[in-house]
Write a protein that holds these residues in place. Structure first.
Motif, PDB file in Angstrom:
ATOM      1  N   ALA A   1       0.834  -1.196   0.000  1.00 25.95           N
ATOM      2  CA  ALA A   1       0.000   0.000   0.000  1.00 25.95           C
ATOM      3  C   ALA A   1       0.874   1.253   0.000  1.00 25.95           C
ATOM      4  O   ALA A   1       1.977   1.238   0.549  1.00 25.95           O
ATOM      5  N   PRO A   2       0.408   2.331  -0.594  1.00 26.29           N
ATOM      6  CA  PRO A   2       1.167   3.586  -0.568  1.00 26.29           C
ATOM      7  C   PRO A   2       1.160   4.187   0.827  1.00 26.29           C
ATOM      8  O   PRO A   2       0.300   3.871   1.660  1.00 26.29           O
ATOM      9  N   SER A   3       2.090   5.069   1.089  1.00 27.18           N
ATOM     10  CA  SER A   3       2.174   5.716   2.392  1.00 27.18           C
ATOM     11  C   SER A   3       1.185   6.866   2.500  1.00 27.18           C
ATOM     12  O   SER A   3       0.731   7.420   1.488  1.00 27.18           O
ATOM     13  N   GLY A   4       0.853   7.228   3.730  1.00 24.27           N
ATOM     14  CA  GLY A   4       0.012   8.401   3.952  1.00 24.27           C
ATOM     15  C   GLY A   4       0.663   9.670   3.437  1.00 24.27           C
ATOM     16  O   GLY A   4      -0.018  10.627   3.063  1.00 24.27           O
ATOM     17  N   TYR A   5       1.977   9.666   3.395  1.00 25.66           N
ATOM     18  CA  TYR A   5       2.759  10.795   2.870  1.00 25.66           C
ATOM     19  C   TYR A   5       2.395  11.052   1.414  1.00 25.66           C
ATOM     20  O   TYR A   5       2.303  12.202   0.976  1.00 25.66           O
ATOM     21  N   SER A   6       2.186   9.975   0.652  1.00 29.46           N
ATOM     22  CA  SER A   6       1.820  10.097  -0.759  1.00 29.46           C
ATOM     23  C   SER A   6       0.325  10.324  -0.944  1.00 29.46           C
ATOM     24  O   SER A   6      -0.100  11.040  -1.848  1.00 29.46           O
ATOM     25  N   LEU A   7      -0.486   9.734  -0.072  1.00 27.48           N
ATOM     26  CA  LEU A   7      -1.947   9.867  -0.207  1.00 27.48           C
ATOM     27  C   LEU A   7      -2.442  11.263   0.187  1.00 27.48           C
ATOM     28  O   LEU A   7      -3.362  11.802  -0.430  1.00 27.48           O
ATOM     29  N   ARG A   8      -1.866  11.830   1.234  1.00 27.66           N
ATOM     30  CA  ARG A   8      -2.236  13.154   1.759  1.00 27.66           C
ATOM     31  C   ARG A   8      -3.757  13.374   1.770  1.00 27.66           C
ATOM     32  O   ARG A   8      -4.287  14.313   1.172  1.00 27.66           O
ATOM     33  N   GLY A   9      -4.454  12.503   2.462  1.00 32.86           N
ATOM     34  CA  GLY A   9      -5.895  12.660   2.597  1.00 32.86           C
ATOM     35  C   GLY A   9      -6.710  11.884   1.579  1.00 32.86           C
ATOM     36  O   GLY A   9      -7.922  11.703   1.765  1.00 32.86           O
ATOM     37  N   LEU A  10      -6.091  11.422   0.512  1.00 31.53           N
ATOM     38  CA  LEU A  10      -6.805  10.593  -0.462  1.00 31.53           C
ATOM     39  C   LEU A  10      -7.115   9.240   0.178  1.00 31.53           C
ATOM     40  O   LEU A  10      -6.247   8.617   0.786  1.00 31.53           O
ATOM     41  N   GLU A  11      -8.353   8.798   0.072  1.00 34.16           N
ATOM     42  CA  GLU A  11      -8.747   7.531   0.682  1.00 34.16           C
ATOM     43  C   GLU A  11      -8.042   6.367  -0.020  1.00 34.16           C
ATOM     44  O   GLU A  11      -7.958   6.330  -1.250  1.00 34.16           O
ATOM     45  N   GLN A  12      -7.591   5.409   0.778  1.00 33.45           N
ATOM     46  CA  GLN A  12      -6.899   4.246   0.239  1.00 33.45           C
ATOM     47  C   GLN A  12      -7.763   3.505  -0.782  1.00 33.45           C
ATOM     48  O   GLN A  12      -7.258   2.947  -1.768  1.00 33.45           O
ATOM     49  N   GLU A  13      -9.063   3.519  -0.582  1.00 28.64           N
ATOM     50  CA  GLU A  13      -9.972   2.791  -1.474  1.00 28.64           C
ATOM     51  C   GLU A  13      -9.983   3.369  -2.891  1.00 28.64           C
ATOM     52  O   GLU A  13     -10.451   2.727  -3.837  1.00 28.64           O
ATOM     53  N   ASN A  14      -9.444   4.564  -3.066  1.00 27.11           N
ATOM     54  CA  ASN A  14      -9.373   5.163  -4.398  1.00 27.11           C
ATOM     55  C   ASN A  14      -8.138   4.716  -5.177  1.00 27.11           C
ATOM     56  O   ASN A  14      -7.946   5.143  -6.324  1.00 27.11           O
ATOM     57  N   VAL A  15      -7.318   3.877  -4.561  1.00 29.18           N
ATOM     58  CA  VAL A  15      -6.082   3.435  -5.198  1.00 29.18           C
ATOM     59  C   VAL A  15      -6.081   1.912  -5.329  1.00 29.18           C
ATOM     60  O   VAL A  15      -6.300   1.196  -4.355  1.00 29.18           O
ATOM     61  N   HIS A  16      -5.865   1.422  -6.545  1.00 28.22           N
ATOM     62  CA  HIS A  16      -5.716  -0.011  -6.791  1.00 28.22           C
ATOM     63  C   HIS A  16      -4.259  -0.385  -6.575  1.00 28.22           C
ATOM     64  O   HIS A  16      -3.387   0.046  -7.342  1.00 28.22           O
ATOM     65  N   CYS A  17      -3.980  -1.181  -5.556  1.00 24.61           N
ATOM     66  CA  CYS A  17      -2.602  -1.623  -5.304  1.00 24.61           C
ATOM     67  C   CYS A  17      -2.333  -2.895  -6.109  1.00 24.61           C
ATOM     68  O   CYS A  17      -2.983  -3.924  -5.902  1.00 24.61           O
ATOM     69  N   LEU A  18      -1.388  -2.815  -7.033  1.00 27.84           N
ATOM     70  CA  LEU A  18      -1.061  -3.931  -7.911  1.00 27.84           C
ATOM     71  C   LEU A  18       0.378  -4.370  -7.682  1.00 27.84           C
ATOM     72  O   LEU A  18       1.217  -3.570  -7.268  1.00 27.84           O
ATOM     73  N   SER A  19       0.661  -5.625  -7.989  1.00 22.18           N
ATOM     74  CA  SER A  19       2.021  -6.142  -7.825  1.00 22.18           C
ATOM     75  C   SER A  19       2.553  -6.693  -9.140  1.00 22.18           C
ATOM     76  O   SER A  19       1.811  -7.271  -9.937  1.00 22.18           O
ATOM     77  N   PHE A  20       3.862  -6.493  -9.356  1.00 24.11           N
ATOM     78  CA  PHE A  20       4.521  -7.141 -10.481  1.00 24.11           C
ATOM     79  C   PHE A  20       4.555  -8.645 -10.258  1.00 24.11           C
ATOM     80  O   PHE A  20       4.450  -9.424 -11.211  1.00 24.11           O
ATOM     81  N   ALA A  21       4.719  -9.069  -8.995  1.00 24.06           N
ATOM     82  CA  ALA A  21       4.892 -10.489  -8.674  1.00 24.06           C
ATOM     83  C   ALA A  21       3.684 -11.319  -9.081  1.00 24.06           C
ATOM     84  O   ALA A  21       3.836 -12.448  -9.589  1.00 24.06           O
ATOM     85  N   GLU A  22       2.487 -10.790  -8.866  1.00 23.68           N
ATOM     86  CA  GLU A  22       1.276 -11.554  -9.157  1.00 23.68           C
ATOM     87  C   GLU A  22       0.471 -10.936 -10.298  1.00 23.68           C
ATOM     88  O   GLU A  22       0.297 -11.544 -11.346  1.00 23.68           O
ATOM     89  N   ASP A  23      -0.030  -9.726 -10.104  1.00 23.25           N
ATOM     90  CA  ASP A  23      -0.971  -9.135 -11.063  1.00 23.25           C
ATOM     91  C   ASP A  23      -0.372  -8.995 -12.468  1.00 23.25           C
ATOM     92  O   ASP A  23      -0.968  -9.452 -13.452  1.00 23.25           O
ATOM     93  N   ILE A  24       0.776  -8.359 -12.554  1.00 22.61           N
ATOM     94  CA  ILE A  24       1.366  -8.123 -13.875  1.00 22.61           C
ATOM     95  C   ILE A  24       1.916  -9.410 -14.465  1.00 22.61           C
ATOM     96  O   ILE A  24       1.778  -9.676 -15.669  1.00 22.61           O
ATOM     97  N   ARG A  25       2.522 -10.242 -13.633  1.00 26.26           N
ATOM     98  CA  ARG A  25       3.058 -11.521 -14.134  1.00 26.26           C
ATOM     99  C   ARG A  25       1.951 -12.383 -14.730  1.00 26.26           C
ATOM    100  O   ARG A  25       2.113 -12.970 -15.807  1.00 26.26           O
ATOM    101  N   GLN A  26       0.806 -12.442 -14.054  1.00 22.39           N
ATOM    102  CA  GLN A  26      -0.310 -13.239 -14.570  1.00 22.39           C
ATOM    103  C   GLN A  26      -0.911 -12.612 -15.827  1.00 22.39           C
ATOM    104  O   GLN A  26      -1.306 -13.317 -16.761  1.00 22.39           O
ATOM    105  N   TRP A  27      -0.954 -11.286 -15.860  1.00 19.38           N
ATOM    106  CA  TRP A  27      -1.463 -10.605 -17.058  1.00 19.38           C
ATOM    107  C   TRP A  27      -0.533 -10.854 -18.247  1.00 19.38           C
ATOM    108  O   TRP A  27      -1.003 -11.099 -19.369  1.00 19.38           O
ATOM    109  N   ILE A  28       0.775 -10.815 -18.023  1.00 18.00           N
ATOM    110  CA  ILE A  28       1.727 -11.089 -19.098  1.00 18.00           C
ATOM    111  C   ILE A  28       1.531 -12.519 -19.610  1.00 18.00           C
ATOM    112  O   ILE A  28       1.596 -12.778 -20.819  1.00 18.00           O
TER     113      ILE A  28
END
Length: 424
Positions: free
Chosen positions: A161-188
């Motif tokens: 998950a991104p840090s609160g420093y980067s979100l600065r009030g943006l709700e976590q639910e507005n960000v899709h957390c993706l991984s190279f290990a699983e999400d992108i590897r499976q998509w490839i």
């Protein structure tokens, strides 16, 4: 303990260490049975380059007009399988890399259709920046004008998950957390299956998938083979654990030697020794980096002139990889953004090749000289890969440091000329 027992223990440990080395070599051969280790990205040394490798490669696949010739197949697979959206993306589609925002930031990848806009922030080595995701979400939401579905993806090696420093009030639910290990590897994998009728394209995708497996430890890599062997042999595992305990000290010694020799070379070339920032000494900086006590965004800096009451400085910084360049310090010592100086300086210099180059508080930032006299080296102390291991050889270490300092001197000369022109 008697000298005889000490000698016996040393001999036993040496034998076990050799057995461990044999295990590594055997696993390396097994992992390369079909030539898997011959990876074009690794050979060219661009495996961790967020901008020139990963963002560019992914954007090309997502673009319906990409050279893959598969239209929107890959994009639709990404939307459905990775983002989990039941949308068919059709009509005019625009894919943009490094999309500039109103506050002079750049979104790595933006995909925009008539009813959907996707922003993707790619992170390999770079850390979160202040309000970064907040600003990106604001930018793409404004472009959507309440007429499009807005998706902001935060793509990292492990899906953290991104840090609160980067979100600065943006709700976590507005960000899709993706991984190279699983999400992108499976998509490839999915993309490779969709284009089996194009062997060269399919193989290019397999090469990228292997790169992701190497970066993340997923798949049947050499690391996973070694881990499996260690898990079934107590003696080998005990030896590996003993080595593991010694590794932070060995790594910090390699880093300290680099910092000390770089500082000395900079002092000789620039007329004064640089100062340590972010820690008390180079020894503590190197120790803390590998012992979980901070050690990120620290390094050495050298003031090169004053401009309107602020200091222009040459920085050598480490996060994961060593990067260096020019920044402006306020009177309090914190770095500040000076876009007017940045624009003037970049008219004279080659654009930086480090990830941090796109951050506001770097006037220009490099991993290495864009026109090196030898093969460029990205010194990634986090991965401790081949370029860092090469630093153990005196000749290699001196070559890297000499080329780095020669480039730094040219940067300083250009910056001082800019100061003279601005204050004339």
């Amino acid at each position: 303990m008697s000298k005889l027992n000490i000698a016996s223990n040393k001999a036993e440990f040496t034998d076990r260490f050799r057995r461990l080395a044999d295990l590594v070599e055997t696993s390396k051969e097994s992992a390369n049975r079909h030539g898997e280790r011959f990876n074009i990205f690794s050979i060219l040394g661009v495996q961790r380059d967020e901008n020139r490798t990963h963002s560019r490669y992914l954007a090309e696949l997502l673009s319906p007009s990409g050279r893959h010739g598969e239209g929107s197949q890959f994009l639709n697979a990404f939307v459905k399988d990775v983002l989990g959206l039941s949308l068919d993306v059709s009509g005019p589609i625009k894919v943009t890399r490094e999309l500039a925002t109103e506050d002079r930031r750049r979104v790595d990848i933006v995909v925009e259709s008539t009813d959907l806009i996707i922003g993707v922030e790619v992170k390999i080595d770079a850390g979160d920046q202040k309000a970064q995701l907040h600003d990106y979400f604001t930018e793409i939401s404004q472009r959507a004008k309440n007429r499009k579905t807005v998706v902001l993806a935060y793509l990292t090696l492990d899906g953290k998950a991104p840090s609160g420093y980067s979100l600065r009030g943006l709700e976590q639910e507005n960000v899709h957390c993706l991984s190279f290990a699983e999400d992108i590897r499976q998509w490839i994998d999915r993309c490779a299956a969709l284009c089996e009728h194009k062997p060269e394209l399919s193989y290019a995708l397999i090469q990228y998938k292997r790169l992701l497996e190497s970066l993340t430890g997923a798949g049947t890599s050499m690391t996973s083979l070694i881990a499996d062997k260690l898990a079934h042999n107590r003696g080998d595992l005990e030896t590996a654990l003993a080595v593991e305990k010694a590794l932070p000290r060995a790594k910090s010694a390699v880093m300290l030697r680099f910092w000390e020799e770089l500082s000395s070379a900079m002092a000789n070339a620039l007329g004064a020794a640089p100062v340590v920032y972010g820690d008390k000494t180079l020894r503590e900086l190197s120790h803390n980096y590998f012992n979980g006590r901070g050690g990120k965004h620290v390094g050495i800096k050298h003031p090169i002139g004053e401009l309107n009451g602020e200091k222009l400085c040459l920085y050598v910084n480490i996060y994961h990889a060593i990067h260096y360049g020019l920044r402006v310090d306020s009177p309090s010592g914190s770095t500040v953004s000076r876009p007017d100086i940045k624009d003037k300086l970049r008219e004279k210099l080659n654009d930086g090749n480090a990830v941090a180059n796109k951050e506001a508080d770097w006037l220009v930032c490099y991993y290495y000289d864009p026109y090196p006299s030898h093969e460029p080296a990205v010194l990634n102390f986090h991965s401790f890969d081949g370029a860092v291991l090469d630093l153990l050889e005196d000749e290699n270490r001196q070559a890297v440091i000499n080329n780095m300092v020669e480039h730094q001197v040219r940067l300083v000369d250009e910056a001082r000329a800019l100061i003279e022109t601005s204050t004339a």
